[in-house]
Each structure stands twice: as structure tokens, then as C-alpha cells.
Design a protein around this motif. Structure first.
Motif, mmCIF file in Angstrom:
data_model
loop_
_atom_site.group_PDB
_atom_site.id
_atom_site.type_symbol
_atom_site.label_atom_id
_atom_site.label_comp_id
_atom_site.label_asym_id
_atom_site.label_seq_id
_atom_site.Cartn_x
_atom_site.Cartn_y
_atom_site.Cartn_z
ATOM 1 N N GLY A 153 0.791 -1.223 0.000
ATOM 2 C CA GLY A 153 0.000 0.000 0.000
ATOM 3 C C GLY A 153 0.822 1.271 0.000
ATOM 4 N N PRO A 154 1.797 1.433 0.946
ATOM 5 C CA PRO A 154 2.588 2.669 0.971
ATOM 6 C C PRO A 154 3.377 2.908 -0.319
ATOM 7 C CG PRO A 154 2.800 1.496 3.056
ATOM 8 C CD PRO A 154 2.061 0.578 2.122
ATOM 9 N N LEU A 155 3.847 1.842 -0.935
ATOM 10 C CA LEU A 155 4.592 1.980 -2.191
ATOM 11 C C LEU A 155 3.666 2.405 -3.329
ATOM 12 C CD1 LEU A 155 7.141 1.631 -3.919
ATOM 13 C CD2 LEU A 155 6.590 -0.801 -4.094
ATOM 14 N N LEU A 156 2.487 1.788 -3.397
ATOM 15 C CA LEU A 156 1.533 2.128 -4.451
ATOM 16 C C LEU A 156 0.962 3.529 -4.256
ATOM 17 C CD1 LEU A 156 -0.346 -1.298 -4.686
ATOM 18 C CD2 LEU A 156 1.232 -0.333 -6.367
ATOM 19 N N ALA A 157 0.818 3.953 -3.008
ATOM 20 C CA ALA A 157 0.282 5.284 -2.729
ATOM 21 C C ALA A 157 1.280 6.378 -3.089
ATOM 22 C CB ALA A 157 -0.098 5.391 -1.250
ATOM 23 N N ASN A 158 2.560 6.047 -3.062
ATOM 24 C CA ASN A 158 3.597 7.038 -3.378
ATOM 25 C C ASN A 158 4.677 6.342 -4.217
ATOM 26 O OD1 ASN A 158 5.274 9.228 -3.509
ATOM 27 N ND2 ASN A 158 5.603 9.412 -1.294
ATOM 28 N N ARG A 252 15.035 17.386 8.003
ATOM 29 C CA ARG A 252 14.505 16.335 8.870
ATOM 30 C C ARG A 252 13.127 16.701 9.425
ATOM 31 N NH1 ARG A 252 20.049 16.057 10.372
ATOM 32 N NH2 ARG A 252 19.800 17.216 12.323
ATOM 33 N N ARG A 253 12.770 18.010 9.391
ATOM 34 C CA ARG A 253 11.471 18.444 9.910
ATOM 35 C C ARG A 253 10.359 18.372 8.864
ATOM 36 N NH1 ARG A 253 13.454 23.922 13.048
ATOM 37 N NH2 ARG A 253 14.338 22.898 14.889
ATOM 38 N N ILE A 254 10.700 18.069 7.625
ATOM 39 C CA ILE A 254 9.700 18.054 6.551
ATOM 40 C C ILE A 254 8.572 17.079 6.889
ATOM 41 C CG2 ILE A 254 9.272 17.429 4.137
ATOM 42 C CD1 ILE A 254 12.092 18.381 3.477
ATOM 43 N N GLU A 255 7.337 17.592 6.855
ATOM 44 C CA GLU A 255 6.166 16.734 7.081
ATOM 45 C C GLU A 255 5.593 16.333 5.725
ATOM 46 O OE1 GLU A 255 3.239 17.989 9.900
ATOM 47 O OE2 GLU A 255 4.716 19.098 11.102
ATOM 48 N N MET A 256 5.362 15.041 5.552
ATOM 49 C CA MET A 256 4.860 14.542 4.273
ATOM 50 C C MET A 256 3.339 14.467 4.298
ATOM 51 S SD MET A 256 7.756 11.631 3.454
ATOM 52 C CE MET A 256 7.010 11.227 1.868
ATOM 53 N N VAL A 257 2.732 14.626 3.121
ATOM 54 C CA VAL A 257 1.265 14.632 3.035
ATOM 55 C C VAL A 257 0.717 13.228 3.251
ATOM 56 C CG1 VAL A 257 1.236 16.608 1.493
ATOM 57 C CG2 VAL A 257 1.369 14.307 0.520
ATOM 58 N N GLN A 258 -0.544 13.175 3.628
ATOM 59 C CA GLN A 258 -1.217 11.902 3.901
ATOM 60 C C GLN A 258 -1.229 11.023 2.659
ATOM 61 O OE1 GLN A 258 -2.393 11.009 6.908
ATOM 62 N NE2 GLN A 258 -2.933 8.994 6.109
ATOM 63 N N LEU A 259 -0.981 9.741 2.860
ATOM 64 C CA LEU A 259 -0.999 8.795 1.741
ATOM 65 C C LEU A 259 -2.418 8.605 1.217
ATOM 66 C CD1 LEU A 259 1.370 6.028 3.189
ATOM 67 C CD2 LEU A 259 1.958 7.773 1.517
ATOM 68 N N ARG A 260 -2.554 8.416 -0.089
ATOM 69 C CA ARG A 260 -3.874 8.158 -0.676
ATOM 70 C C ARG A 260 -4.306 6.730 -0.383
ATOM 71 N NH1 ARG A 260 -4.321 4.900 -5.038
ATOM 72 N NH2 ARG A 260 -2.449 4.376 -6.223
ATOM 73 N N LEU A 406 6.635 9.379 10.222
ATOM 74 C CA LEU A 406 7.126 8.959 8.907
ATOM 75 C C LEU A 406 7.032 7.450 8.672
ATOM 76 C CD1 LEU A 406 10.428 11.081 8.750
ATOM 77 C CD2 LEU A 406 8.255 11.568 7.590
ATOM 78 N N LEU A 407 6.512 6.702 9.658
ATOM 79 C CA LEU A 407 6.587 5.241 9.560
ATOM 80 C C LEU A 407 5.957 4.703 8.279
ATOM 81 C CD1 LEU A 407 7.530 2.629 10.876
ATOM 82 C CD2 LEU A 407 5.343 2.507 12.075
ATOM 83 N N MET A 408 4.700 5.064 8.005
ATOM 84 C CA MET A 408 4.022 4.550 6.823
ATOM 85 C C MET A 408 4.674 5.045 5.536
ATOM 86 S SD MET A 408 1.999 2.361 7.843
ATOM 87 C CE MET A 408 1.333 1.979 6.221
ATOM 88 N N HIS A 409 5.159 6.289 5.548
ATOM 89 C CA HIS A 409 5.848 6.821 4.370
ATOM 90 C C HIS A 409 7.153 6.052 4.129
ATOM 91 C CE1 HIS A 409 3.125 10.247 4.106
ATOM 92 N NE2 HIS A 409 3.262 10.401 5.418
ATOM 93 N N ALA A 410 7.848 5.695 5.228
ATOM 94 C CA ALA A 410 9.122 4.984 5.101
ATOM 95 C C ALA A 410 8.928 3.535 4.660
ATOM 96 C CB ALA A 410 9.876 5.026 6.431
ATOM 97 N N MET A 411 7.735 2.982 4.897
ATOM 98 C CA MET A 411 7.483 1.602 4.472
ATOM 99 C C MET A 411 7.499 1.473 2.948
ATOM 100 S SD MET A 411 7.464 -0.451 6.951
ATOM 101 C CE MET A 411 6.915 -1.875 6.004
ATOM 102 N N GLY A 412 7.214 2.561 2.230
ATOM 103 C CA GLY A 412 7.261 2.520 0.764
ATOM 104 C C GLY A 412 8.645 2.157 0.252
#
Length: 437
Positions: A153-158, A252-260, A406-412
Motif C-alpha cells: 500500500g505505501p509503495l503504491l500510494a507514493n 529532517r522536519r519536513i512533514e509529508m502529506v497523507q498517503l492516498r 514517517l513510519l508509513m511513508h518509510a514503508m514505501g
């Protein structure tokens, strides 16, 4: 009194060498790290215990029947083995080992028959190794289990994070060049096949490292496996300094947008498309990637929940036990205590560091060409140490910004790293075979 003397002469304590004692201490150290420090316990416990078993003097648990017969020292058996291997007579243990290593299939079979007739049989760990690793089964079954536990999912979302996983594999290829360079300078004597097997350590993927080394450099398997799993366990210590050095506090403070949201259909189709596309271009990657995608398909299709549950739990756990003991069998003193081992450990840490740095730098490059910023910390998760590398990215992100999850974003990139290491393994195997290495 004579019986007591014979009992002492046949005891393991009398037969123990300094090398075997040293390896027992090393294996106890692995058990300490696994039990006390919780470093990759699922693998280091069976590997460490298997290493202790392999170094018990006189037990011959990690030896084939022919080698057990050789080490018995029986003059009659040694003479028969020499004759079976085409030697004029028994000269030395070293010459007999060389003859066995270079023996054609017919001569090796005659030697095995001599050993069997003399009452010798294959050791327990040697049989485990043949069934689990030499056959290639255990790493593939573990890859199937990992696939069943993986969420694409995280990879496909981003999809951009696929580049981060790919960049982190640069450590593999850089290490191959390093191993070849060490050989060229006369520091070590690594063949192309050895260099390819060592390079896979940089992917931080234990099953892939074991699979490739079993095909290309089985004599180095013990050192490669221990290096791969040790560095995987040390992810929380190795990666943070590199990540901090290559990023600024602001990055390191950059906040990433919510995954689709990723639909079920996408998750079902993706492993099928991935396998077909990669296998068509790189057939040697098909075994690893095929089992990984099969495990993931069982997870996502929703109609074989019992099979998916078995692959994720009972089957992967059973396989891990025998895989660990089999790797431990390669920690025998005569195979592990070699200058090459130090070279492998040194190249392994370099590979890991380069892979981590390449992932972070690729994330910074993406930020230069895209509108939606990526936190560079997730680039380090491109090494396929799942999910530890993703957790490290998340931890450093929270240190810089308490609201930065960043956990879900890093799973991509983490999942992309698993795919990347399997593809890199296929590339290595293809190249070495093409070069006749």
C-alpha cells in the motif's frame, strides 16, 4: 587405566583445537547479542547454537561422510579414499582435501561409498544444510513468508519511493567493485562470484544474501550470513549518524502529506504485474521475486487466508529454525577462521553505509525536481531491513519534529528495497554466469 586413557584420547576436550575454541566463543557472543541485546534473535539464536554444534570436536555434525572419514585418521580408510580419488597413495591430509575438492562426480561417489562402507555417515547439520540451503528451498520459503507479511500500500500510494529503494541498492554494486579492487591490489583473493555474493550484504536482506552466496560462493556463506544479519540487527546504530550527516535540521522536519487510499484491486494486480515484468527481463530474479509475489498475492486476494496465515507464521518459523542451524554449520573453525572473513565483514559495513547514504541522497534529489517534498530520512529505509529501517527513519523524524510521523511513508522505500535486492540478486547471478565466474 588403559580404558581411561582411551576415553580421554577419544574425548572432545582432547581433540579441541584453538580454532574450535575460538569459534565457540564467537558463537556464544552471537547468542549473547541475540538473548541479552535482542539483536535479530530469530536468526542469531539458531545460527549461534548451530555454530557451537559445528565446532564440537569429534562429533563431525557439519561434515559429509567423506570428510568425517578423513578426519578419523584411520590409515586403512585414508588409503582407500586416496585410491578412490585417483591418488597413488595417502601423502597428506591437505593433498587428500585438494583431490576431494577437484574430484569428478564418479570419483566423489567412489569416495562416498568407501566412507559409507567404513561406517561413516553425513553429519546432522550437513544434512540440514543440503535440504535447507544447498537446495535453495529455505531462503525462497522465507521470501514467501515475507511477501505474505508485506503491504504494498505505501509503495503504491507514493510510487516515487520506488526510486529510493532502487538507489539504496547502489551499495551492492559499489561493494562488488570494492571486492574486485581488493583482489586487484592483492589485499584479498576474491573471485567475481565471491565479490557478487559479498555485495548482496549491502541490500540488508538476509535470505537474499544466503540464496546468492549458496549459488555463487557456498564456501563464504557462513561469513556472509553472519555479516548480513549482524548489520541488519545494528541498523539503529549504523544508520542514524549517516542520516544526520547528510541532512539538515530543516530537511529532517519536513512533514509529508497523507498517503492516498489504495484499492484492493491495485494490491492484487501489483504483485502479478511486478513478477511478469521483472521475470521477462531478468529470469534469474524469478525464484526470489516469484515467491515474494506469491506470498503477497495470498495475503491480498482474501480467499486463502489459511495459507497466508501459515506462510506468515508456522511455515516461516519452522524454516527459520533450520535455516539458522544450517548457516551455523558453516561457522566451523576450518571454514570461518580465514582472512577473507575480515574482508567480508569490512566490505559488508561499507556496503550498508553506501546503501543508506544513496537512499538519503536520492530523496534529496527528488526534492529538487518535485513539488511535493519528501523527507530525506525515509531514503535510508531503502535498504530492505523490514521494518527496522523504517522505524529508524520514523524515530529520527520525531526527534526533529514531534508531529512528524514517517513510519508509513518509510514503508514505501522499505518494501521497494526488498524488491530491489531481489532484482539486484538476479542481476548478479546473470552477470556471473555470463562471465563464467
Amino acid at each position: 587405566m588403559e580404558n581411561l586413557a582411551n576415553l580421554w584420547l577419544s574425548s572432545g576436550a582432547n581433540q579441541m583445537t584453538i580454532g574450535q575454541f575460538s569459534m565457540m566463543v564467537v558463537c556464544l557472543g552471537l547468542l549473547f547479542l541475540a538473548i541479552r541485546k535482542n539483536f535479530e534473535p530469530l536468526l542469531l539464536v539458531p545460527i549461534g547454537f548451530g555454530g557451537i554444534l559445528a565446532n564440537i570436536p569429534g562429533a563431525n555434525l557439519a561434515l559429509p561422510a567423506v570428510e568425517a572419514a578423513m578426519y578419523s585418521g584411520d590409515a586403512g580408510v585414508l588409503a582407500q579414499l586416496s585410491q578412490a580419488l585417483g591418488l597413488a597413495g595417502f601423502e597428506s591430509m591437505e593433498s587428500l582435501k585438494v583431490a576431494l575438492e577437484n574430484a569428478p562426480a564418479a570419483a566423489a561417489e567412489r569416495a562416498a561409498q568407501v566412507a559409507a562402507d567404513a561406517g561413516f555417515s553425513n553429519g546432522m547439520l550437513y544434512n540440514f544444510y543440503n535440504v535447507a540451503i544447498a537446495s535453495g528451498v529455505a531462503p525462497l520459503v522465507i521470501f514467501m513468508g515475507v511477501g505474505a507479511m508485506t503491504d504494498f500500500g505505501p509503495l503504491l500510494a507514493n510510487p516515487r519511493t520506488l526510486f529510493l529503494g532502487a538507489a539504496a541498492q547502489f551499495g551492492i554494486f559499489a561493494t562488488v567493485l570494492g571486492a574486485v579492487g581488493m583482489s586487484a591490489m592483492g589485499i584479498m583473493d576474491f573471485s567475481i562470484a565471491d565479490a557478487a555474493a559479498i555485495g548482496i550484504i549491502g541490500g540488508a536482506d538476509g535470505p537474499t544474501a544466503i540464496y546468492v552466496s549458496s549459488l555463487l560462493a557456498p564456501d563464504l556463506l557462513g561469513a556472509i550470513a553472519v555479516a548480513a544479519y549482524s548489520y541488519m540487527a545494528l541498523v539503529p546504530l549504523i544508520q542514524p549518524p549517516i542520516m544526520r550527516a547528510l541532512t539538515t535540521e530543516q530537511e529532517r522536519r519536513i512533514e509529508m502529506v497523507q498517503l492516498r487510499h489504495v484499492s484492493k484491486s491495485e494490491k492484487i494486480v501489483f504483485p502479478l504485474v511486478l513478477l511478469i515484468l521483472v521475470a521477462l527481463f531478468l529470469p534469474d530474479a524469478a525464484p526470489l521475486l516469484g515467491m515474494f509475489c506469491f506470498g503477497n498475492l495470498m495475503r491480498e486476494c482474501g480467499v486463502v487466508s489459511r495459507l497466508s496465515d501459515t506462510a506468515q507464521n508456522a511455515l516461516i518459523n519452522i524454516t527459520t529454525i533450520f535455516l539458522g542451524l544450517s548457516v551455523g554449520s558453516k561457522l566451523a573453525a576450518d571454514k570461518f577462521l580465514d582472512p577473507k572473513t575480515l574482508g567480508i565483514l569490512a566490505l559488508g559495513i561499507v556496503a550498508f553505509a553506501i546503501g543508506t547514504a544513496a537512499g538519503v541522497l536520492m530523496a534529496k534529489l527528488l526534492n529538487m525536481v518535485s513539488k511535493n517534498k519528501v523527507n530525506p530520512l525515509i531514503g535510508s529505509a531503502g535498504v530492505s531491513a523490514v521494518p527496522m529501517a523504517a522505524r529508524v527513519s520514523n524515530k529520527l523524524g520525531l526527534e526533529a519534529n514531534p508531529h512528524n510521523f514517517l513510519l508509513m511513508h518509510a514503508m514505501g522505500p522499505n518494501v521497494a528495497g526488498v524488491i530491489g535486492s531481489a532484482v539486484a540478486a538476479g542481476v548478479m547471478i546473470t552477470m556471473v554466469r555470463a562471465m563464467g565466474g
